[in-house]
Motif scaffolding. Sequence first.
Motif, mmCIF file in Angstrom:
data_model
loop_
_atom_site.group_PDB
_atom_site.id
_atom_site.type_symbol
_atom_site.label_atom_id
_atom_site.label_comp_id
_atom_site.label_asym_id
_atom_site.label_seq_id
_atom_site.Cartn_x
_atom_site.Cartn_y
_atom_site.Cartn_z
ATOM 1 N N VAL A 1 8.377 17.660 -0.842
ATOM 2 C CA VAL A 1 7.423 18.749 -1.076
ATOM 3 C C VAL A 1 6.870 18.740 -2.727
ATOM 4 N N PHE A 2 6.051 19.033 -3.257
ATOM 5 C CA PHE A 2 5.785 19.027 -4.613
ATOM 6 C C PHE A 2 6.836 19.704 -5.481
ATOM 7 N N GLU A 3 7.704 20.654 -5.116
ATOM 8 C CA GLU A 3 8.429 21.169 -5.835
ATOM 9 C C GLU A 3 10.021 20.517 -6.075
ATOM 10 N N ARG A 4 10.009 19.313 -5.207
ATOM 11 C CA ARG A 4 11.221 18.950 -5.251
ATOM 12 C C ARG A 4 11.402 18.022 -6.535
ATOM 13 N N SER A 5 12.420 18.055 -7.243
ATOM 14 C CA SER A 5 12.518 17.049 -8.243
ATOM 15 C C SER A 5 12.787 15.716 -7.858
ATOM 16 N N GLN A 6 12.274 14.709 -8.267
ATOM 17 C CA GLN A 6 12.537 13.462 -8.087
ATOM 18 C C GLN A 6 13.470 12.895 -8.899
ATOM 19 N N LYS A 7 14.735 13.128 -8.329
ATOM 20 C CA LYS A 7 15.931 12.544 -9.109
ATOM 21 C C LYS A 7 16.339 11.320 -8.578
ATOM 22 N N TYR B 1 28.631 4.124 0.801
ATOM 23 C CA TYR B 1 28.040 5.023 0.228
ATOM 24 C C TYR B 1 26.672 4.919 -0.378
ATOM 25 N N THR B 2 25.611 5.423 0.165
ATOM 26 C CA THR B 2 24.223 5.236 -0.459
ATOM 27 C C THR B 2 23.592 6.332 -0.857
ATOM 28 N N ASN B 3 22.411 6.003 -1.691
ATOM 29 C CA ASN B 3 21.668 6.651 -2.116
ATOM 30 C C ASN B 3 20.702 7.343 -0.952
ATOM 31 N N PRO B 4 20.718 8.597 -0.444
ATOM 32 C CA PRO B 4 20.258 9.145 0.921
ATOM 33 C C PRO B 4 18.555 9.051 0.825
ATOM 34 N N GLU B 5 17.947 8.829 -0.413
ATOM 35 C CA GLU B 5 16.626 8.914 -0.560
ATOM 36 C C GLU B 5 16.047 7.502 -0.418
ATOM 37 N N THR B 6 16.755 6.599 -0.701
ATOM 38 C CA THR B 6 16.105 5.185 -0.908
ATOM 39 C C THR B 6 17.107 4.452 0.220
ATOM 40 N N GLY B 7 18.264 4.744 0.919
ATOM 41 C CA GLY B 7 18.963 3.972 1.626
ATOM 42 C C GLY B 7 19.700 2.882 0.913
ATOM 43 N N GLY B 8 19.441 2.647 -0.266
ATOM 44 C CA GLY B 8 20.185 1.657 -1.096
ATOM 45 C C GLY B 8 21.691 1.984 -1.416
ATOM 46 N N ASP B 9 22.216 1.148 -2.330
ATOM 47 C CA ASP B 9 23.477 1.410 -2.661
ATOM 48 C C ASP B 9 23.373 2.758 -3.622
ATOM 49 N N ALA B 10 24.714 3.430 -3.651
ATOM 50 C CA ALA B 10 24.572 4.810 -4.524
ATOM 51 C C ALA B 10 24.283 4.392 -5.830
ATOM 52 N N GLU B 11 24.871 3.424 -6.294
ATOM 53 C CA GLU B 11 24.756 3.117 -7.840
ATOM 54 C C GLU B 11 24.111 1.691 -7.898
ATOM 55 N N ASN B 12 23.594 1.180 -9.143
ATOM 56 C CA ASN B 12 23.117 -0.001 -9.321
ATOM 57 C C ASN B 12 23.670 -1.217 -9.168
ATOM 58 N N ILE B 13 25.072 -1.232 -10.128
ATOM 59 C CA ILE B 13 25.844 -2.342 -10.367
ATOM 60 C C ILE B 13 26.933 -2.422 -9.272
#
Length: 346
Positions: free
Chosen positions: A206-212, A245-257
């Motif tokens: 929803v619009f209030e949610r910050s896009q972290k 351990y994933t990023n729950p928004e993207t389903g990708g890895d928790a960190e980039n490297i």
Amino acid sequence: MTHELGRLEDLPENYVQDLRDLNVVPLWPSLRGVLPPHIPTRQTQPTHWPYKRLKPLLLKAGELTPIEKAERRVLVLANPGHGLDKMQASSAMYLGMQLLLPGEWAPSHRHTPNAVRMIVEGEGAYTTVDGEKCPMHRGDLILTPTGLWHEHGHDGTDPVIWLDVLDLPLVYYMEASYHVNGEPQKVLTGRGDRQYAHGGVVPTRVFERSQKPYPMLRYAWTDAKAALQALAEDNPALEQVQVTYTNPETGGDAENILGFYALMLRPGQSLRLPARSPAQVFHVIEGEVQAQIVNRQFHMVEADTCCAPGYEAVTLTNLQADKASFIFIADESPLHRKLGVYENRG
Ligand code: 1HN
């Protein structure tokens, strides 16, 4: 076909000097060194850091060096293959055991390398990351991704120790490593570990949610362990009982490297992990495990850490016949995948 290539000594000395004067070198004497046949040269050696021997030295550091003189009181787990002064566990991974004593505070800073902490021992400490106060309990994984403010505090009564995993060697090699010191953070409301604690059910956008970019910073061990146990019970034939351990928004890895995983070995199980290009780190959260890495066999008990070079299979054996063992794994696979050099050689 691999030919013998010309050596530097084959060239006239004055010619080599003329090249050097122009900051130029011939490629062919060094070509095989930088591009060996079929498999890379790896400096990363299988190395075991037993916690039983590390802990007294870390507690001693607590007596010898006040936190104000250290900022972060850490003993670095350095791979002798890279040279201890390089502070590398592998080409891209840094490991350190950090001690925080009751009442101590490790001041707020942010930096370009990504970090995670795996909590090893002690209650009452917390880390505040990007305004979110994350309690530290044994086995929890807490992220401090690139650029986010973080500081550590301790309201408890006993020493707290955790394992830091950073991509510092890579970011340093890139000449992109630096830090900025800051003021104590204001703790904000809202905790990602609560909002995202139930897989498959995430807060509606929803619009209030910050896009972290990193919506979840703390991964409770109680949740990760429950997920592993459910996975094992639900799939009695499943060999590699492992969660990522994933990023729950993207389903990708928790960190980039670096990539982070928890593995459960069933009672008595022996598991062969295939030879893949990324180096790996293993840390025993619960249980007792034998790790067979190249020509080394490590007997690992709780809180022990070891590392394995890339392109080598690893066999992990649960030495407990009647209980599961649980291992935290860090590896370089997100990096290898992004760069297109990832390989699984079976
Ligand atoms: C760091 O910021 C921490 O914040 C721990 O606890 C270890 C090693 C190298 C560079 C920065 C921390 C670190 C570090």
